[in-house]
Structures are given as C-alpha cells and as structure tokens.
Design a protein around this motif. Structure first.
Motif, PDB file in Angstrom:
ATOM      1  N   GLY A  35     -48.720  56.674  25.456  1.00 45.90           N
ATOM      2  CA  GLY A  35     -49.346  55.379  25.640  1.00 45.90           C
ATOM      3  C   GLY A  35     -48.337  54.268  25.677  1.00 45.90           C
ATOM      4  N   LYS A  36     -48.775  53.124  26.182  1.00 43.70           N
ATOM      5  CA  LYS A  36     -47.872  51.987  26.333  1.00 43.70           C
ATOM      6  C   LYS A  36     -47.881  51.061  25.128  1.00 43.70           C
ATOM      7  CE  LYS A  36     -51.211  49.142  28.828  1.00 43.70           C
ATOM      8  NZ  LYS A  36     -51.397  48.151  27.792  1.00 43.70           N
ATOM      9  N   ASN A  37     -48.815  51.209  24.228  1.00 46.02           N
ATOM     10  CA  ASN A  37     -48.898  50.349  23.046  1.00 46.02           C
ATOM     11  C   ASN A  37     -48.008  50.914  21.945  1.00 46.02           C
ATOM     12  OD1 ASN A  37     -50.740  48.835  24.463  1.00 46.02           O
ATOM     13  ND2 ASN A  37     -52.503  49.796  23.521  1.00 46.02           N
ATOM     14  N   THR A  38     -46.773  50.494  21.943  1.00 40.92           N
ATOM     15  CA  THR A  38     -45.791  50.996  20.989  1.00 40.92           C
ATOM     16  C   THR A  38     -44.784  49.907  20.693  1.00 40.92           C
ATOM     17  OG1 THR A  38     -44.247  52.797  20.543  1.00 40.92           O
ATOM     18  CG2 THR A  38     -44.265  51.928  22.781  1.00 40.92           C
ATOM     19  N   GLU A  39     -43.953  50.128  19.725  1.00 38.00           N
ATOM     20  CA  GLU A  39     -42.828  49.242  19.440  1.00 38.00           C
ATOM     21  C   GLU A  39     -41.553  50.040  19.621  1.00 38.00           C
ATOM     22  OE1 GLU A  39     -43.054  47.381  15.633  1.00 38.00           O
ATOM     23  OE2 GLU A  39     -44.592  45.985  16.289  1.00 38.00           O
ATOM     24  N   VAL A  40     -40.641  49.480  20.411  1.00 44.93           N
ATOM     25  CA  VAL A  40     -39.376  50.153  20.686  1.00 44.93           C
ATOM     26  C   VAL A  40     -38.249  49.195  20.333  1.00 44.93           C
ATOM     27  CG1 VAL A  40     -37.955  51.243  22.454  1.00 44.93           C
ATOM     28  CG2 VAL A  40     -40.436  51.454  22.556  1.00 44.93           C
ATOM     29  N   LEU A  41     -37.462  49.547  19.371  1.00 45.51           N
ATOM     30  CA  LEU A  41     -36.266  48.839  18.921  1.00 45.51           C
ATOM     31  C   LEU A  41     -36.532  47.521  18.207  1.00 45.51           C
ATOM     32  CD1 LEU A  41     -33.800  49.490  21.882  1.00 45.51           C
ATOM     33  CD2 LEU A  41     -33.918  50.660  19.689  1.00 45.51           C
ATOM     34  N   PHE A  42     -37.461  46.695  18.691  1.00 45.76           N
ATOM     35  CA  PHE A  42     -37.692  45.386  18.095  1.00 45.76           C
ATOM     36  C   PHE A  42     -39.173  45.216  17.800  1.00 45.76           C
ATOM     37  CE2 PHE A  42     -34.179  45.000  21.139  1.00 45.76           C
ATOM     38  CZ  PHE A  42     -33.154  44.698  20.259  1.00 45.76           C
ATOM     39  N   SER A  43     -39.479  44.469  16.771  1.00 45.63           N
ATOM     40  CA  SER A  43     -40.861  44.216  16.402  1.00 45.63           C
ATOM     41  C   SER A  43     -41.575  43.463  17.521  1.00 45.63           C
ATOM     42  CB  SER A  43     -40.901  43.398  15.110  1.00 45.63           C
ATOM     43  OG  SER A  43     -42.234  43.131  14.763  1.00 45.63           O
ATOM     44  N   GLY A  44     -42.699  43.998  17.975  1.00 46.24           N
ATOM     45  CA  GLY A  44     -43.479  43.358  19.020  1.00 46.24           C
ATOM     46  C   GLY A  44     -43.019  43.653  20.436  1.00 46.24           C
ATOM     47  N   TRP A  45     -41.959  44.471  20.613  1.00 48.48           N
ATOM     48  CA  TRP A  45     -41.484  44.785  21.963  1.00 48.48           C
ATOM     49  C   TRP A  45     -41.730  46.235  22.255  1.00 48.48           C
ATOM     50  CZ3 TRP A  45     -37.261  47.548  24.260  1.00 48.48           C
ATOM     51  CH2 TRP A  45     -37.079  47.261  25.613  1.00 48.48           C
ATOM     52  N   PRO A  46     -42.327  46.608  23.299  1.00 46.48           N
ATOM     53  CA  PRO A  46     -42.686  45.873  24.503  1.00 46.48           C
ATOM     54  C   PRO A  46     -44.060  45.219  24.468  1.00 46.48           C
ATOM     55  CG  PRO A  46     -43.027  48.200  24.897  1.00 46.48           C
ATOM     56  CD  PRO A  46     -42.478  48.058  23.500  1.00 46.48           C
ATOM     57  N   GLY A  47     -44.800  45.351  23.389  1.00 46.59           N
ATOM     58  CA  GLY A  47     -46.128  44.745  23.336  1.00 46.59           C
ATOM     59  C   GLY A  47     -47.163  45.604  24.033  1.00 46.59           C
ATOM     60  N   THR A  48     -48.195  44.988  24.566  1.00 48.52           N
ATOM     61  CA  THR A  48     -49.279  45.747  25.214  1.00 48.52           C
ATOM     62  C   THR A  48     -49.233  45.658  26.727  1.00 48.52           C
ATOM     63  OG1 THR A  48     -50.739  43.841  25.020  1.00 48.52           O
ATOM     64  CG2 THR A  48     -50.795  45.457  23.221  1.00 48.52           C
ATOM     65  N   SER A  49     -48.253  45.003  27.278  1.00 50.29           N
ATOM     66  CA  SER A  49     -48.136  44.853  28.727  1.00 50.29           C
ATOM     67  C   SER A  49     -47.537  46.108  29.357  1.00 50.29           C
ATOM     68  CB  SER A  49     -47.241  43.648  29.046  1.00 50.29           C
ATOM     69  OG  SER A  49     -46.874  43.644  30.400  1.00 50.29           O
ATOM     70  N   SER A  50     -48.141  46.559  30.443  1.00 54.55           N
ATOM     71  CA  SER A  50     -47.618  47.732  31.151  1.00 54.55           C
ATOM     72  C   SER A  50     -46.251  47.446  31.745  1.00 54.55           C
ATOM     73  CB  SER A  50     -48.576  48.160  32.259  1.00 54.55           C
ATOM     74  OG  SER A  50     -49.786  48.597  31.718  1.00 54.55           O
ATOM     75  N   GLY A  51     -46.051  46.215  32.219  1.00 51.81           N
ATOM     76  CA  GLY A  51     -44.768  45.847  32.801  1.00 51.81           C
ATOM     77  C   GLY A  51     -43.646  45.870  31.780  1.00 51.81           C
ATOM     78  N   MET A  52     -43.927  45.388  30.583  1.00 47.84           N
ATOM     79  CA  MET A  52     -42.906  45.401  29.535  1.00 47.84           C
ATOM     80  C   MET A  52     -42.635  46.827  29.048  1.00 47.84           C
ATOM     81  SD  MET A  52     -41.659  42.467  29.260  1.00 47.84           S
ATOM     82  CE  MET A  52     -40.760  42.518  27.737  1.00 47.84           C
ATOM     83  N   TYR A  53     -43.652  47.676  29.045  1.00 45.38           N
ATOM     84  CA  TYR A  53     -43.442  49.078  28.683  1.00 45.38           C
ATOM     85  C   TYR A  53     -42.545  49.748  29.716  1.00 45.38           C
ATOM     86  CZ  TYR A  53     -44.325  53.974  27.580  1.00 45.38           C
ATOM     87  OH  TYR A  53     -44.162  55.305  27.267  1.00 45.38           O
ATOM     88  N   ALA A  54     -42.792  49.470  30.993  1.00 47.99           N
ATOM     89  CA  ALA A  54     -41.941  50.022  32.048  1.00 47.99           C
ATOM     90  C   ALA A  54     -40.506  49.526  31.886  1.00 47.99           C
ATOM     91  CB  ALA A  54     -42.493  49.650  33.423  1.00 47.99           C
ATOM     92  N   LEU A  55     -40.345  48.250  31.524  1.00 48.18           N
ATOM     93  CA  LEU A  55     -39.011  47.713  31.279  1.00 48.18           C
ATOM     94  C   LEU A  55     -38.343  48.425  30.110  1.00 48.18           C
ATOM     95  CD1 LEU A  55     -36.829  45.579  31.912  1.00 48.18           C
ATOM     96  CD2 LEU A  55     -37.998  44.084  30.279  1.00 48.18           C
ATOM     97  N   SER A  56     -39.093  48.715  29.059  1.00 52.03           N
ATOM     98  CA  SER A  56     -38.502  49.421  27.920  1.00 52.03           C
ATOM     99  C   SER A  56     -38.065  50.832  28.317  1.00 52.03           C
ATOM    100  CB  SER A  56     -39.462  49.463  26.734  1.00 52.03           C
ATOM    101  OG  SER A  56     -40.558  50.305  26.986  1.00 52.03           O
ATOM    102  N   LEU A  57     -38.826  51.477  29.184  1.00 48.15           N
ATOM    103  CA  LEU A  57     -38.427  52.799  29.675  1.00 48.15           C
ATOM    104  C   LEU A  57     -37.121  52.705  30.463  1.00 48.15           C
ATOM    105  CD1 LEU A  57     -41.864  54.231  30.883  1.00 48.15           C
ATOM    106  CD2 LEU A  57     -40.638  54.797  28.781  1.00 48.15           C
ATOM    107  N   ILE A  58     -37.005  51.688  31.298  1.00 44.15           N
ATOM    108  CA  ILE A  58     -35.786  51.497  32.096  1.00 44.15           C
ATOM    109  C   ILE A  58     -34.597  51.201  31.190  1.00 44.15           C
ATOM    110  CG2 ILE A  58     -34.687  49.968  33.797  1.00 44.15           C
ATOM    111  CD1 ILE A  58     -37.516  49.717  35.097  1.00 44.15           C
ATOM    112  N   VAL A  59     -34.795  50.352  30.181  1.00 48.12           N
ATOM    113  CA  VAL A  59     -33.710  49.995  29.263  1.00 48.12           C
ATOM    114  C   VAL A  59     -33.219  51.224  28.511  1.00 48.12           C
ATOM    115  CG1 VAL A  59     -33.199  48.727  27.126  1.00 48.12           C
ATOM    116  CG2 VAL A  59     -34.317  47.562  29.033  1.00 48.12           C
TER     117      VAL A  59
END
Length: 155
Positions: A35-59
């Motif tokens: 699922g995309k609702n997770t926290e990766v490395l920082f509190s509140g990141w990537p949040g609930t946005s699909s775009g930010m989750y995709a960015l976290s995968l790329i990072v």
C-alpha cells in the motif's frame, strides 16, 4: 505485587497523545504490507498521495544504485599511494557509501513491500552496471572480486 490479579490490569498506553486523541494513533507495521499509506525515512513522508509514494520508490531505488556506484566505480586505484589526501578522500567516500546504505536499510524497515522490492532492484541494477563483468573490459585487472571496493585509491 499480587500476580493473581494481574489479568484485571489494563495494558499500558503508548503515549499521552494516544490517550487524548485515539484517532491520531500511528501504528507501525512489523510485517510486510502493500500500500501507499506508509512512512519512509521521515515522519509524514510520503503521506497518502500516490505521487509522493511513487517519488519515495524512485528515491529509494536511486539511493541503492548510488550506493553500488560508490562501492564499485568511484574508486580510483593507484598502487603504492599512501598520502593523507588519498586517505581523506577514501574515508569521505566510504562514509557517504555507508550512510546511504543505512538510509536504504531504514527505508526497508518501513516494511512496505514496494519499498523492499525497489531497494533490491536498485542494488541489483547498481551491481549489474558497476560491479558485474557485463560492462568491464577483459583487460580491467585492477578491479577484482577479491579486493574490497574501497581498498586502495588515489586522488
């Protein structure tokens, strides 16, 4: 302490914030989940946005590839070079590589299946591009599997 009556006790709460507003309670997964609702490395990141989750995968993917690049390609080798500048550069590169490795490890510890897969894919792609024999010349005898990647170098 009366151990026979311990079953009557309520479990301890995790924090004062959870007592005042139970909706704010953040659960940490201890098993892999999708699922995309997770926290990766920082509190509140990537949040609930699909775009930010995709960015976290790329990072995370790029962090893994860069880690392998630092481990295998960024070492300039000079036989017999023992000056202090070389040692400082080697130490800085080693520290950067290890720091990035720990960031990837912490990202994987989010227990998100997608993050785990892109981290492993990043390490695989990085090794394929920079560590395997697929892109090395047969005469490239300075880099062998028997030497650690940052064992010697020059500026």
């Amino acid at each position: 302490m009366d151990h026979d009556n311990m079953h009557n006790m309520s479990p301890p709460s995790s924090s004062l914030a959870n007592k005042t507003n139970p909706d704010m309670m953040m659960t940490m997964h201890m098993t892999f989940f999708w699922g995309k609702n997770t926290e990766v490395l920082f509190s509140g990141w990537p949040g609930t946005s699909s775009g930010m989750y995709a960015l976290s995968l790329i990072v995370v993917f790029l962090l893994a590839v860069i880690t392998k690049w630092l481990a295998h390609s960024l070492t300039l080798r000079c036989v017999g070079s023992t000056n202090r500048a070389t040692g400082i550069v080697q130490t800085a590169l080693y520290t950067l590589r290890i720091g990035l490795s720990y960031l990837v490890m912490l990202a994987v510890m989010s227990f998100n299946g997608g993050i785990f897969i892109v981290a492993m894919a990043g390490f695989a792609v990085g090794f394929f591009l920079f560590g395997s024999t697929a892109f090395k010349k047969p005469s490239d005898d300075l880099k062998t599997d028997k030497l650690p990647p940052l064992s010697s170098g020059c500026v």
